[in-house]
Design an enzyme around this catalytic site. Structure first.
Site, PDB file in Angstrom:
ATOM      1  N   CYS A 192      -5.268   3.010  -3.262  1.00 47.03           N
ATOM      2  CA  CYS A 192      -4.001   3.471  -2.640  1.00 47.03           C
ATOM      3  C   CYS A 192      -2.911   2.412  -2.753  1.00 47.03           C
ATOM      4  O   CYS A 192      -2.014   2.358  -1.893  1.00 47.03           O
ATOM      5  CB  CYS A 192      -4.189   3.851  -1.166  1.00 47.03           C
ATOM      6  SG  CYS A 192      -5.341   5.181  -0.910  1.00 47.03           S
ATOM      7  N   ASP A 197       3.085  -4.713   7.595  1.00 46.91           N
ATOM      8  CA  ASP A 197       1.887  -3.874   7.566  1.00 46.91           C
ATOM      9  C   ASP A 197       0.696  -4.808   7.780  1.00 46.91           C
ATOM     10  O   ASP A 197       0.319  -5.566   6.879  1.00 46.91           O
ATOM     11  CB  ASP A 197       1.804  -3.163   6.205  1.00 46.91           C
ATOM     12  CG  ASP A 197       0.479  -2.434   6.015  1.00 46.91           C
ATOM     13  OD1 ASP A 197      -0.405  -2.533   6.889  1.00 46.91           O
ATOM     14  OD2 ASP A 197       0.326  -1.773   4.965  1.00 46.91           O
ATOM     15  N   GLN A 252      -4.719  -4.997   6.949  1.00 46.33           N
ATOM     16  CA  GLN A 252      -5.855  -5.785   6.459  1.00 46.33           C
ATOM     17  C   GLN A 252      -5.996  -7.123   7.177  1.00 46.33           C
ATOM     18  O   GLN A 252      -6.934  -7.873   6.903  1.00 46.33           O
ATOM     19  CB  GLN A 252      -5.715  -6.021   4.948  1.00 46.33           C
ATOM     20  CG  GLN A 252      -5.770  -4.746   4.130  1.00 46.33           C
ATOM     21  CD  GLN A 252      -7.165  -4.116   4.092  1.00 46.33           C
ATOM     22  OE1 GLN A 252      -8.176  -4.797   4.273  1.00 46.33           O
ATOM     23  NE2 GLN A 252      -7.226  -2.822   3.864  1.00 46.33           N
ATOM     24  N   LYS A 301     -10.316  -0.766  10.724  1.00 42.52           N
ATOM     25  CA  LYS A 301     -10.727  -1.728   9.696  1.00 42.52           C
ATOM     26  C   LYS A 301     -11.260  -2.986  10.395  1.00 42.52           C
ATOM     27  O   LYS A 301     -12.253  -2.905  11.103  1.00 42.52           O
ATOM     28  CB  LYS A 301      -9.564  -2.016   8.759  1.00 42.52           C
ATOM     29  CG  LYS A 301      -9.101  -0.772   7.997  1.00 42.52           C
ATOM     30  CD  LYS A 301      -7.966  -1.103   7.053  1.00 42.52           C
ATOM     31  CE  LYS A 301      -7.309   0.117   6.460  1.00 42.52           C
ATOM     32  NZ  LYS A 301      -8.039   0.666   5.326  1.00 42.52           N
ATOM     33  N   HIS A 304       0.859  -1.194   0.000  1.00 41.02           N
ATOM     34  CA  HIS A 304       0.000   0.000   0.000  1.00 41.02           C
ATOM     35  C   HIS A 304       0.896   1.246   0.000  1.00 41.02           C
ATOM     36  O   HIS A 304       2.065   1.179   0.394  1.00 41.02           O
ATOM     37  CB  HIS A 304      -0.840  -0.076   1.277  1.00 41.02           C
ATOM     38  CG  HIS A 304      -1.888   0.957   1.470  1.00 41.02           C
ATOM     39  ND1 HIS A 304      -1.629   2.191   2.025  1.00 41.02           N
ATOM     40  CD2 HIS A 304      -3.224   0.931   1.239  1.00 41.02           C
ATOM     41  CE1 HIS A 304      -2.755   2.875   2.128  1.00 41.02           C
ATOM     42  NE2 HIS A 304      -3.753   2.135   1.651  1.00 41.02           N
TER      43      HIS A 304
HETATM   44  N1  PLP Z   1      -1.896  -0.545   4.690  1.00 35.23           N
HETATM   45  C1  PLP Z   1      -2.883  -1.161   4.036  1.00 35.23           C
HETATM   46  C2  PLP Z   1      -2.612  -2.510   3.393  1.00 35.23           C
HETATM   47  C3  PLP Z   1      -4.145  -0.588   3.968  1.00 35.23           C
HETATM   48  O1  PLP Z   1      -5.130  -1.210   3.311  1.00 35.23           O
HETATM   49  C4  PLP Z   1      -4.360   0.682   4.568  1.00 35.23           C
HETATM   50  C5  PLP Z   1      -5.659   1.375   4.470  1.00 35.23           C
HETATM   51  O2  PLP Z   1      -6.350   1.268   3.492  1.00 35.23           O
HETATM   52  C6  PLP Z   1      -3.299   1.283   5.253  1.00 35.23           C
HETATM   53  C7  PLP Z   1      -2.081   0.648   5.299  1.00 35.23           C
HETATM   54  C8  PLP Z   1      -3.468   2.609   5.941  1.00 35.23           C
HETATM   55  O3  PLP Z   1      -4.258   2.467   7.102  1.00 35.23           O
HETATM   56  P1  PLP Z   1      -4.845   3.700   7.923  1.00 35.23           P
HETATM   57  O4  PLP Z   1      -6.096   4.088   7.217  1.00 35.23           O
HETATM   58  O5  PLP Z   1      -5.143   3.150   9.276  1.00 35.23           O
HETATM   59  O6  PLP Z   1      -3.830   4.758   7.955  1.00 35.23           O
END
Ligand code: PLP
Length: 394
Positions: free
Chosen positions: A353, A189, A192, A215, A112
């Site tokens: 994103c 990360d 998800q 989420k 992401h």
């Molecule tokens: N990493 C991934 C894989 C995501 O899907 C997202 C959000 O869509 C993020 C990071 C960023 O998360 P946050 O909205 O909590 O900043």
């Protein structure tokens, strides 16, 4: 009849068929909403900043939320979990706080922007970034990562736990072994994965794990977590007040978690996240089984529709409940628009994103439509989505 816990029953009227859980979960369980309101109405003092009764109650609220989040993620010492504004901040902190010019990192091609953009800044500052490509379902092969790590000295392997585009789950435990056998860190990360999978960070043996609160964890927006393994210290992103340690004057206190929590915290958000973590500790296994069952039904319903390509692992393979699709008849943005306007179905089109991920699966130029199932999704929601797409593409 009373609503089951977390069912979104009281005060959360559903205005659409919400299938955008990959972006954020909705509706939030009423227990989460109540915890946010209670933190603002009866416990509104600044935690850790005062010895009067309400300030102590606010500090206890933050303490208890941290303990619940740590328990949910299998972390023995809750001080290893720092509250931040979201997974984006957590990713920035783990990357910028642990990497330095001259380091080399190996990173998956499914990341992401929360990873790829800070990495781009670090690359400009002299960090070498080598990308390892996932397969067409978005899944990484650990042996490809091993080859890349062995090729040159590596400071860190960086990988998501699960994809926000295809739902693929990455082989994190294998990557931890590969990273550690080669003297590297594994930075993950988990945006998800947390809430959608049973995550045990000690068993996974990760060095750092970034989490989104809003989420799969079902908390409010504007709160998240960073886990750093004991003994692994990152340079903090922010310096400022931590409520204590002021006799140290200019230097940031080095203790956990306050080193990473400068400034007044998002106490209502942390309260909501704590309530969500307690719900997940109690009901998470059952809720995950439900969302997996509904997600399989969605995937199995969509895959036979003529002209539709559904990306992600096969329906009998493990994945988080997110998929993307494209049609050879109608472009992705138009599908999402028609689903909303004609059927009241909320899904997200575009690149989510995650341009790296879309490049990997071949949809960088077209974008795709993403469907995410989560807590609160019903069988009727899934049936309506399948019928709607069949009608639109007939
Ligand atoms: N990493 C991934 C894989 C995501 O899907 C997202 C959000 O869509 C993020 C990071 C960023 O998360 P946050 O909205 O909590 O900043």
């Amino acid at each position: 009849m009373t609503d089951p816990p977390g069912s979104g029953g009281s005060g959360t009227a559903r205005s659409c068929i919400y299938l955008d859980h990959g972006a954020t979960s909705w509706p939030k369980p009423p227990e989460v909403v109540d915890a946010v309101v209670t933190a603002m109405t009866t416990c509104g003092a600044n935690p850790g900043r005062g010895a009067y009764t309400m300030a102590l109650a606010a500090a206890r609220l933050v303490f208890e939320s941290r303990r619940a989040c740590a328990d949910l993620l299998g972390v023995p010492d809750a001080r290893d979990v720092a509250f931040v504004s979201g997974c984006t901040e957590a990713c920035n902190l783990m990357l910028k706080g642990l990497l330095a010019p001259g380091d080399r990192v190996v990173v998956s091609s499914m990341e992401h922007n929360a990873i790829s953009r800070p990495l781009h800044m670090l690359a400009l500052a002299g960090v070498r970034v080598d990308i390892v490509r996932a397969d067409a379902t978005g899944t990484m092969d650990a042996s490809d990562v091993e080859r890349a790590v062995r090729a040159h000295a590596t400071r860190a392997v960086i990988c998501q736990h699960a994809s926000n585009v295809t739902g693929a789950i990455q082989p994190i435990a294998d990557m931890a072994d590969i990273a550690h056998e080669n003297g590297a860190l594994l930075l993950v990360d988990g945006a998800q994965a947390a809430g959608h999978l049973d995550v045990d960070l000690v068993a996974l043996d990760v060095d750092a794990y970034a989490v989104s609160g809003h989420k799969g964890l079902l908390g409010p927006q504007g709160v998240g977590l960073l886990y750093l393994r004991p003994g692994l210290d990152a340079t903090e992103l922010l310096q400022g007040g931590t409520g204590g340690g002021s006799s140290e004057e200019e230097s940031q206190p080095q203790g956990r978690p306050e080193r990473y929590e400068a400034g007044t915290p998002n106490t209502p958000g942390i309260a909501g996240l704590g309530a969500a973590a307690r719900l997940l500790l109690e009901h998470g296994a059952e809720w995950r089984a439900d969302e997996q069952r509904l997600f399989r039904r969605l995937k199995d319903g969509l895959r036979p529709i003529p002209g539709l390509t559904v990306f992600g692992p096969a329906s009998d393979e493990p994945c988080v409940p997110t998929l993307t699709l494209v049609s050879d008849r109608i472009d992705a943005d138009r599908i999402a628009f028609l689903l909303d306007r004609r059927y009241g179905i909320a899904v997200r089109s575009g690149l989510h994103c995650a341009p790296w991920a879309h490049r990997t699966i071949g949809t960088l130029d077209t974008g795709a439509v993403r469907f995410g199932v989560g807590h609160g999704t019903t069988s009727d929601d899934v049936a309506t989505a399948v019928t709607a797409l069949s009608e639109l593409l007939a």
